[in-house]
Design a protein around this motif. Structure first.
Motif, PDB file in Angstrom:
ATOM      1  N   ASP A   1      -2.917   3.189   9.077  1.00 50.71           N
ATOM      2  CA  ASP A   1      -2.719   1.765   9.325  1.00 50.71           C
ATOM      3  C   ASP A   1      -2.622   1.478  10.821  1.00 50.71           C
ATOM      4  O   ASP A   1      -3.253   0.544  11.344  1.00 50.71           O
ATOM      5  CB  ASP A   1      -1.418   1.344   8.628  1.00 50.71           C
ATOM      6  CG  ASP A   1      -1.440  -0.108   8.213  1.00 50.71           C
ATOM      7  OD1 ASP A   1      -2.333  -0.821   8.670  1.00 50.71           O
ATOM      8  OD2 ASP A   1      -0.552  -0.511   7.439  1.00 50.71           O
TER       9      ASP A   1
ATOM     10  N   SER B   1      -5.087   2.856   3.772  1.00 49.89           N
ATOM     11  CA  SER B   1      -4.257   1.999   4.615  1.00 49.89           C
ATOM     12  C   SER B   1      -5.005   1.539   5.867  1.00 49.89           C
ATOM     13  O   SER B   1      -4.726   0.448   6.385  1.00 49.89           O
ATOM     14  CB  SER B   1      -2.980   2.734   5.022  1.00 49.89           C
ATOM     15  OG  SER B   1      -2.204   2.982   3.876  1.00 49.89           O
TER      16      SER B   1
ATOM     17  N   LEU C   1       0.832  -1.211   0.000  1.00 47.35           N
ATOM     18  CA  LEU C   1       0.000   0.000   0.000  1.00 47.35           C
ATOM     19  C   LEU C   1       0.863   1.256   0.000  1.00 47.35           C
ATOM     20  O   LEU C   1       0.524   2.253  -0.635  1.00 47.35           O
ATOM     21  CB  LEU C   1      -0.932  -0.011   1.205  1.00 47.35           C
ATOM     22  CG  LEU C   1      -2.135  -0.943   1.068  1.00 47.35           C
ATOM     23  CD1 LEU C   1      -2.901  -1.018   2.374  1.00 47.35           C
ATOM     24  CD2 LEU C   1      -3.055  -0.475  -0.044  1.00 47.35           C
ATOM     25  N   VAL C   2       1.989   1.201   0.714  1.00 44.33           N
ATOM     26  CA  VAL C   2       2.918   2.346   0.714  1.00 44.33           C
ATOM     27  C   VAL C   2       3.568   2.471  -0.670  1.00 44.33           C
ATOM     28  O   VAL C   2       3.624   3.554  -1.256  1.00 44.33           O
ATOM     29  CB  VAL C   2       3.989   2.173   1.818  1.00 44.33           C
ATOM     30  CG1 VAL C   2       5.114   3.172   1.639  1.00 44.33           C
ATOM     31  CG2 VAL C   2       3.355   2.343   3.189  1.00 44.33           C
TER      32      VAL C   2
ATOM     33  N   GLU D   1      -4.488   8.401   1.551  1.00 50.45           N
ATOM     34  CA  GLU D   1      -3.564   7.370   2.035  1.00 50.45           C
ATOM     35  C   GLU D   1      -3.914   6.871   3.432  1.00 50.45           C
ATOM     36  O   GLU D   1      -3.774   5.686   3.727  1.00 50.45           O
ATOM     37  CB  GLU D   1      -2.128   7.898   2.000  1.00 50.45           C
ATOM     38  CG  GLU D   1      -1.526   7.921   0.607  1.00 50.45           C
ATOM     39  CD  GLU D   1      -1.378   6.540  -0.005  1.00 50.45           C
ATOM     40  OE1 GLU D   1      -0.859   5.626   0.660  1.00 50.45           O
ATOM     41  OE2 GLU D   1      -1.793   6.367  -1.167  1.00 50.45           O
ATOM     42  N   SER D   2      -4.372   7.791   4.307  1.00 48.96           N
ATOM     43  CA  SER D   2      -4.747   7.337   5.654  1.00 48.96           C
ATOM     44  C   SER D   2      -5.962   6.427   5.569  1.00 48.96           C
ATOM     45  O   SER D   2      -6.059   5.434   6.298  1.00 48.96           O
ATOM     46  CB  SER D   2      -5.030   8.529   6.564  1.00 48.96           C
ATOM     47  OG  SER D   2      -6.068   9.315   6.030  1.00 48.96           O
TER      48      SER D   2
ATOM     49  N   SER E   1      -0.131   7.003   5.333  1.00 52.60           N
ATOM     50  CA  SER E   1      -0.428   5.576   5.245  1.00 52.60           C
ATOM     51  C   SER E   1      -0.173   4.897   6.587  1.00 52.60           C
ATOM     52  O   SER E   1      -0.991   4.107   7.079  1.00 52.60           O
ATOM     53  CB  SER E   1       0.451   4.966   4.146  1.00 52.60           C
ATOM     54  OG  SER E   1       0.149   3.628   3.967  1.00 52.60           O
TER      55      SER E   1
ATOM     56  N   THR F   1      -4.808   8.993  -4.636  1.00 53.66           N
ATOM     57  CA  THR F   1      -3.581   9.681  -4.215  1.00 53.66           C
ATOM     58  C   THR F   1      -2.981  10.469  -5.373  1.00 53.66           C
ATOM     59  O   THR F   1      -2.394  11.543  -5.176  1.00 53.66           O
ATOM     60  CB  THR F   1      -2.544   8.646  -3.708  1.00 53.66           C
ATOM     61  OG1 THR F   1      -3.179   7.815  -2.740  1.00 53.66           O
ATOM     62  CG2 THR F   1      -1.338   9.309  -3.099  1.00 53.66           C
TER      63      THR F   1
END
Lengths: 517, 142
Positions: free
Chosen positions: A121, A314, A72-73, A310-311, A117, A93
């Motif tokens: 996560d 993830s 994912l990153v 991204e937050s 991320s 993104t």
């Protein structure tokens, strides 16, 4: 009663050098493949599962979790640098990451993606660790009647949320169930639909079906779409200014509410079977833009846009494991792959997992937390390297992935019969994808099919052969009522969702589910 | 404008579901006496669901458009290569077939640079051989 000695022992297990090494290896591999457009963590996990056979359960699962989290990153790297998301989750993104890179700040954009991320996560992992054990205790009170009702509810939700139409979702689920019936029936042990092939007596091997449909079919699709001499997109150069290469604490802190909102959305959507990280990313992006005082800056390189997507995407990863660990229901294709890895290593996901293998579960939780820290560390060190990875030729990547799939499935199924089945399902997966049927629904139904049939037989026995006696279980009645209501709700909302999808900039023919691959 | 794609696939599932119900399941699924759930029950249910949903899809198709014929022809060519390589592996083994398979696939994709072709043809099969036979101590396909 919670046994803290088991919890502590599980967390301590992760800190053995071998387990940590596999987490690191998984994260590095995940970031690497996530950065390669066309591979992604799902395909990498599908390929990697057979290679974990020889490992103990904890390092094997920790490795796969590392691949997923790292992927994912890594997926954000090509999204930011080339406007070509390595994973569908990273598509949102690119909306602010790519413009920021074009302004000469590619490292700032990728670092913001990395920090966001990991924030999302870690948030969802904490929720997972906190709520899964109590939920499992609750789930233990359910009998076969409630399990059948719960699976019907899960099918109705998954079919409605994934794919472009409820009808197609139901067809994909029915196909998955149908293929899960191949082999011996669970009650009479008579062969079913094996057509004289006794290799099928034990059913279709999950690695053959999963790798065929998720990895090989995706490779076939990508190879068939590739045109000779097709460029890979223009990589961008940075300004050279130090402040454009890093994210300051003030910039990160300014995004705290955006990060919290994204992590919350991702966790809630991730805990519900069938929604997926792509939907979470787009929903978080849309809500952040709507809440912003400067909505016009979104799509032009706003850090909040990257933080929101991204937050959220993830945060789905940890939350996805809530239905898997507590109920044994995989909510996404990633969870379905993790569940198959669990089973390969002798673990039966579901409420009894905490009772029978609690130490292993808490070891898994420890590995997830460690993977987040390692993700941050590897990401900080590796971002410059992953930038190079995005320019690796697809031909070598696809040829290598094909060879690895052949070997992996052969090892998992003891021969070329499994590889042939894999190719057949690859063709089937390609056709399903081309005609707009969700592969994820198929795989989840294929996985749940045997348990569904077994529970149904038990439920019929408990209800004295009459399903109408189900009124004796209020929980089952409530779940079935919810299933019917959700079907009607999806039918009425379908047109509105399609309109929203278009407004969010999702290309035609794609939906906000985790449809990829 | 509704596409023909869904009508085609809907018609397929209608026929497929009916064929399953009337021809395949009665022929290939036994029906032993006793028990709570016949081995035929769930396959029959799924066959009906496929047929009914196929019919519904014909009546209410979405706007989905399938890729063009060129895409399917290309995919078919790759499938033939992969199928042929599985057959070849059953005869001579993975070690001899994998470099040829990698070369054909890379050439079909359009790769012409000798260095990358070398990586795919020599380095990857060698790395897989080392990983599987030496590190994991397992056999290669074939």
């Amino acid at each position: 009663m919670v046994d803290f000695s088991i919890i502590l022992a599980g967390f301590v297990d992760v800190f053995t050098p071998i387990n940590l090494a596999f987490v690191v290896f998984g994260v590095v591999l995940g970031q690497f493949v996530g950065a390669v457009p066309g591979i992604g963590p799902v395909m990498a996990m599908a390929i990697a599962i057979p290679f974990t056979f020889g490992l103990d359960p904890l390092p094997a699962i920790a490795f796969l979790v590392g691949v997923n989290k790292g992927g994912l990153v890594g997926g954000a790297v090509p999204a930011v640098l080339m406007n070509t998301p390595g994973t569908p989750d990273a598509a949102a993104t690119a909306m602010d990451g790519y413009p920021l890179a074009q302004q000469g700040k590619p490292l700032k954009a990728t670092k913001m993606a990395l920090f966001s991320s990991i924030t999302g996560d870690t948030f969802s992992d904490i929720v997972l660790i906190t709520v899964s054990a109590p939920l499992a205790i609750l789930a233990l009170k359910m009998g076969p009647v409630e399990v059948v009702a719960l699976m019907v509810f899960a099918f109705s939700i998954i079919s409605g949320l994934m794919g472009e139409s409820l009808t197609k979702g139901v067809i994909a689920a029915a196909l998955g169930l149908l293929f899960s019936f191949v082999g011996t029936d669970p009650e009479h042990f008579t062969p079913r639909l094996i057509f004289g092939y006794w290799d099928l007596f034990d059913g279709l091997a999950l690695p053959s079906v999963a790798i065929g449909m998720l990895a090989i079919s995706e490779i076939l699709r990508r190879m068939s779409e590739t045109r000779r001499g097709e460029g890979k997109g223009l990589l961008v150069a940075d300004t050279g200014k130090p402040e454009d290469r890093r994210v300051s604490f003030a910039e990160y802190w300014a995004c705290r509410f955006t990060l919290l909102r994204g992590a919350t959305i991702g966790t809630i959507l991730g805990a519900l079977p069938g929604i997926g990280s792509t939907a979470a990313a787009f929903m978080s992006y849309a809500m952040t833009k709507a809440a912003s005082k400067e909505p016009e800056t979104f799509g032009k390189g706003n850090l909040h846009g990257i933080a929101a997507t991204e937050s959220a995407n993830s945060a789905v990863v940890g939350a996805n494991l809530i239905p898997l660990l507590t109920l044994g229901i995989p909510g996404s294709v990633t969870a379905a792959l993790i569940i198959s890895a669990f089973m390969i290593h002798g673990m039966q996901p579901g409420p009894l997992l905490f009772e029978n293998q609690g130490r292993l579960v808490y070891g898994l939780f420890g590995a997830m937390i460690m993977a987040n820290f390692i993700n941050l560390w590897v990401g900080q060190a590796g971002l410059r390297l992953w930038v190079k990875v995005v320019s690796a030729p697809e031909a070598v990547i696809f040829a290598s992935a094909l060879l690895l799939c052949f070997v992996g499935v052969s090892m998992a199924t003891n021969g070329l019969f499994g590889v042939t089945v894999m190719l057949i399902f690859a063709v089937f997966g390609l056709l399903m994808h081309s005609f707009g049927y969700s592969l994820v629904i198929f795989i989840i139904a294929f996985f749940l099919g045997p348990q569904f049939e077994k529970s149904l037989a038990q439920a019929i026995a408990l209800l004295n052969g009459n399903l109408l006696n189900i009124y004796t279980s209020p929980v089952a009645v409530a779940l079935l009522a919810l299933s019917v209501m959700s079907v009607f709700w999806f039918l009425s909302k379908r047109s509105n969702t399609a309109a929203d999808t278009t407004n969010l900039g999702v290309p035609d023919g794609e939906t906000l589910d985790q449809k990829h691959p | 404008m509704r596409s023909r794609t869904d009508r085609l696939s809907g018609a397929f599932f209608l026929v497929f579901g009916l064929a399953l119900f009337f021809l395949v399941i009665p022929e290939y699924v036994e029906d032993p006496q006793g028990g709570n759930l016949s081995p035929r029950t769930m396959p029959y249910v799924t066959a009906w669901v496929l047929a009914v949903c196929g019919g519904l899809l014909m009546l209410r198709p979405t706007n989905h458009a399938a890729p063009d014929a060129g895409f399917f022809l290309k995919a078919a060519a790759y499938v033939v290569v992969l199928g042929g390589s599985i057959y070849a592996m059953s005869l001579v083994g993975f070690l001899y077939v994998s470099p040829v398979l990698a070369l054909i696939v890379m050439l079909m994709i359009g790769e012409r640079r000798p260095l990358w072709l070398g990586v795919g043809v020599v380095l990857m099969p060698a790395a897989i051989w080392f990983l599987v036979t030496q590190l994991l101590e397992r056999g290669l396909p074939g």
